[in-house]
Write an enzyme that holds these catalytic residues in place. Structure first.
Site, short mmCIF file in Angstrom:
data_model
loop_
_atom_site.label_atom_id
_atom_site.label_comp_id
_atom_site.label_asym_id
_atom_site.label_seq_id
_atom_site.Cartn_x
_atom_site.Cartn_y
_atom_site.Cartn_z
N LYS A 26 11.77 -29.09 -38.26
CA LYS A 26 12.98 -29.63 -38.89
C LYS A 26 12.64 -30.85 -39.75
O LYS A 26 11.49 -31.28 -39.83
CB LYS A 26 14.01 -29.98 -37.81
C1 LIG Z 1 20.35 -22.93 -36.03
C2 LIG Z 1 19.67 -23.50 -34.83
N1 LIG Z 1 20.43 -23.95 -33.82
C3 LIG Z 1 19.87 -24.49 -32.71
C4 LIG Z 1 18.51 -24.59 -32.56
C5 LIG Z 1 17.94 -25.13 -31.28
O1 LIG Z 1 17.21 -26.28 -31.48
P1 LIG Z 1 15.98 -26.66 -30.49
O2 LIG Z 1 14.83 -25.82 -30.88
O3 LIG Z 1 15.77 -28.13 -30.79
O4 LIG Z 1 16.45 -26.43 -29.10
C6 LIG Z 1 17.68 -24.14 -33.57
C7 LIG Z 1 16.23 -24.24 -33.41
O5 LIG Z 1 15.41 -23.76 -34.11
C8 LIG Z 1 18.26 -23.56 -34.74
O6 LIG Z 1 17.50 -23.10 -35.74
#
Ligand SMILES: Cc1ncc(COP(=O)(O)O)c(C=O)c1O
Length: 384
Positions: free
Chosen positions: A188
């Site tokens: 990210k």
């Molecule tokens: C659209 C979206 N929502 C939620 C998440 C979840 O984030 P995390 O990987 O920090 O748990 C991601 C992770 O790639 C994502 O792409």
């Protein structure tokens, strides 16, 4: 696998000496777990996004879960999610015992189709989770108008969209939503290792998010049910979780956040190079980009002819260009296919997926890297 040239991942973090120094400063301090650096990171995030409150937590998935809990999502409820997203968006509703209802996206932007959302609303619907796919804000004006008319809670999944804006307002300002979530996974814009946050303008939601982040326990004198006890006193008021971020991660996050404008500028330059190269190529479809929003370019997605996608993907990987596919539509994942039924059809999401590729997009890419990717995509498409 061995590559002749340096592999180019589709996404990765970009850390410098200041980031490393920030983490080492915490390692020398009395705090490692949630402490003053988490508070400082929350303040910086809220300021960067234009929201009143930020509640940092252990990752984007726990941010989604906390937001769904704070929205009051419970068994018997439904939450509407777009088909083109990471599984965590829908999983968060299930963690609350609610049912995710998967709807189609708009062909072009690949964000939630407001008409499909409206059609999917039932008496059980409580929450809608628009996703700012690849960093492009969803149609928030229309989605929030429909949601408000039906009394639904809007949670923006802004995991891809730190730094994006919609109709002049920053994503995360919760201008048209109740809460927005972020992720600080290394691919990210801002990396903390694992990490996430929920943004909101509501003090009540902020307090609920904080409570559930830390076991359902509070020490806040203003929130205690029994205000007659001594300084040691705490209350467990509900069943919460341990979803806290550490101070080491938060210090890294604050240091990274200072560089967000630079990271976004580089991502926009790379997007412009790809767009110039592929915009006139009839074999390649680019994500549509409405003029009323600013893209944060977490991903650069293209669509190639479905019959060629696999060959192009393999061609790129054989040359160390680690393109990816975001995403397999939720209703095509075995788990959700069983729940939604194998007959469920979402034509726009399926058509997009058939030709989808995510090209490398991150601030550490050089112009030479981007030129290498462009040349390889063209060669991959030309190959028979
Ligand atoms: C659209 C979206 N929502 C939620 C998440 C979840 O984030 P995390 O990987 O920090 O748990 C991601 C992770 O790639 C994502 O792409």
């Amino acid at each position: 696998m061995r590559f002749h040239m340096k592999p180019i991942p589709y996404g990765r973090q970009l850390l410098d000496a200041a980031d490393r120094a920030a983490v080492i400063r915490v390692l020398r301090s009395p705090w490692l777990t949630q402490g003053p650096d988490v508070v400082a990171f929350e303040d910086a995030l809220a300021a960067a996004c234009g929201a009143k409150h930020a509640v940092a937590c252990s990752n984007g998935t726990t941010a989604l879960h906390l937001a769904c809990v704070a929205a009051g999502l419970k068994p018997g409820d439904e939450a509407i999610v777009p088909a083109i997203t990471f599984a965590a968006t829908a999983n968060a509703a299930l963690y609350c015992g609610a049912e995710p209802v998967i709807v189609d996206v708009l062909p072009g932007t690949m964000t939630m189709d407001p008409a499909a959302f409206k059609k999917a609303i039932t008496r059980r619907t409580k929450v809608v989770l628009p996703v700012h796919f690849a960093g492009l804000p969803a149609d928030m004006a229309e989605i929030s108008r429909i949601a408000r008319a039906k009394g639904l809670i809007v949670i923006e999944d802004a995991a891809h969209a730190l730094g994006a804006s919609y109709q002049g307002k920053k994503v995360g300002s919760c201008d048209r939503s109740d809460m927005a979530i972020l992720s600080f996974h290394p691919v990210k814009h801002v990396a903390t290792g694992e990490g996430g946050a929920v943004l909101t303008n509501s003090k009540a939601l902020r307090d609920t998010l904080r409570l559930f982040r830390s076991h359902g326990i509070t020490r806040d004198p203003a929130l205690l049910e029994d205000k007659t006890q001594g300084g040691w006193y705490y209350e467990m008021q509900t069943l919460g979780f341990n979803y806290r971020l550490t101070d080491m991660q938060a210090a890294l996050g604050t240091s990274q956040l200072r560089k967000l404008p630079r990271f976004l500028k580089r991502r926009r330059q790379i997007a412009a190079l790809y767009t110039d190269a592929f915009g006139g190529d009839a074999r390649i479809k680019l994500q549509a980009f409405p003029a009323d929003r600013e893209h944060a370019w977490h991903l650069f997605t293209i669509q190639v002819p479905a019959a060629k996608r696999r060959a192009v993907y393999d061609f790129l990987h054989a040359r160390g260009i680690l393109a990816n596919v975001h995403y397999i539509p939720l209703h095509r994942l075995p788990f959700y296919k069983r729940r939604a039924g194998a007959k469920k059809r979402l034509p726009a999401a399926e058509a997009y997926y058939a030709g989808a590729l995510s090209l490398p997009m991150h601030a550490a890419l050089s112009d030479a890297d981007v030129r290498r990717v462009i040349a390889a995509v063209r060669q991959g498409l030309d190959a028979r």
